[in-house]
Design a protein around this motif. Structure first.
Motif, short mmCIF file in Angstrom:
data_model
loop_
_atom_site.label_atom_id
_atom_site.label_comp_id
_atom_site.label_asym_id
_atom_site.label_seq_id
_atom_site.Cartn_x
_atom_site.Cartn_y
_atom_site.Cartn_z
N LEU A 87 -9.88 6.33 -8.10
CA LEU A 87 -10.27 6.44 -6.70
C LEU A 87 -11.69 5.94 -6.48
N ASP A 88 -12.58 6.30 -7.38
CA ASP A 88 -13.97 5.84 -7.27
C ASP A 88 -14.07 4.33 -7.38
N ASP A 89 -13.30 3.74 -8.31
CA ASP A 89 -13.31 2.28 -8.46
C ASP A 89 -12.85 1.61 -7.17
N GLU A 90 -11.75 2.12 -6.61
CA GLU A 90 -11.22 1.51 -5.38
C GLU A 90 -12.16 1.74 -4.21
N ALA A 91 -12.76 2.91 -4.12
CA ALA A 91 -13.70 3.20 -3.04
C ALA A 91 -14.92 2.27 -3.13
N ARG A 92 -15.42 2.08 -4.35
CA ARG A 92 -16.56 1.17 -4.54
C ARG A 92 -16.19 -0.25 -4.14
N ARG A 93 -15.00 -0.67 -4.53
CA ARG A 93 -14.54 -2.03 -4.21
C ARG A 93 -14.49 -2.24 -2.70
N LEU A 94 -14.06 -1.21 -1.99
CA LEU A 94 -13.94 -1.32 -0.53
C LEU A 94 -15.23 -0.95 0.20
N GLY A 95 -16.20 -0.39 -0.51
CA GLY A 95 -17.46 -0.01 0.11
C GLY A 95 -17.36 1.23 0.97
N ILE A 103 -9.27 8.60 0.18
CA ILE A 103 -8.22 9.61 0.09
C ILE A 103 -7.62 9.87 1.47
N LYS A 104 -8.47 10.02 2.48
CA LYS A 104 -7.99 10.27 3.84
C LYS A 104 -7.12 9.12 4.35
N VAL A 105 -7.58 7.90 4.15
CA VAL A 105 -6.83 6.74 4.64
C VAL A 105 -5.49 6.63 3.95
N TRP A 106 -5.49 6.77 2.62
CA TRP A 106 -4.23 6.65 1.87
C TRP A 106 -3.26 7.76 2.23
N LEU A 107 -3.74 8.98 2.38
CA LEU A 107 -2.86 10.07 2.77
C LEU A 107 -2.32 9.86 4.18
N ALA A 108 -3.17 9.44 5.09
CA ALA A 108 -2.73 9.19 6.46
C ALA A 108 -1.66 8.09 6.48
N ASP A 109 -1.86 7.02 5.72
CA ASP A 109 -0.87 5.94 5.65
C ASP A 109 0.47 6.47 5.15
N ARG A 110 0.43 7.25 4.10
CA ARG A 110 1.66 7.78 3.52
C ARG A 110 2.37 8.72 4.49
N LEU A 111 1.62 9.58 5.16
CA LEU A 111 2.23 10.50 6.12
C LEU A 111 2.82 9.76 7.31
N GLU A 112 2.16 8.70 7.77
CA GLU A 112 2.69 7.90 8.87
C GLU A 112 3.97 7.19 8.45
#
Length: 78
Positions: A47-55, A62-71
């Motif tokens: 998660l930290d690697d991906e967060a760093r990559r996206l800035g 975590i919030k964005v991925w969970l929201a996407d999955r729930l939608e």
């Protein structure tokens, strides 16, 4: 200003922020609640690697991925 006029100005791309009372603004159904979740170390590192990559922060990813999955789940159930 009537709602229809406000909506029309917004739809035309006009800056309507002067008509808003930002101090009283709120987002319905968006109240925050704290949740504690334990993740395995490898997952936190990924998660930290991906967060760093996206800035963004770990929490944001975590919030964005969970929201996407729930939608997706909501859309597939409809």
């Amino acid at each position: 200003m009537k709602t229809e006029n406000f909506d029309a100005r917004f739809d035309e791309g006009e800056d309507v922020t002067a008509y808003l009372d930002i101090d009283k603004a709120r987002r319905p159904a968006r109240e925050q609640r704290r949740v504690n979740v334990d993740f395995p170390a490898w997952m936190v590192e990924a998660l930290d690697d991906e967060a760093r990559r996206l800035g963004v922060t770990r929490q944001a990813i975590i919030k964005v991925w969970l929201a996407d999955r729930l939608e997706q789940r909501r859309d597939s159930a409809a």
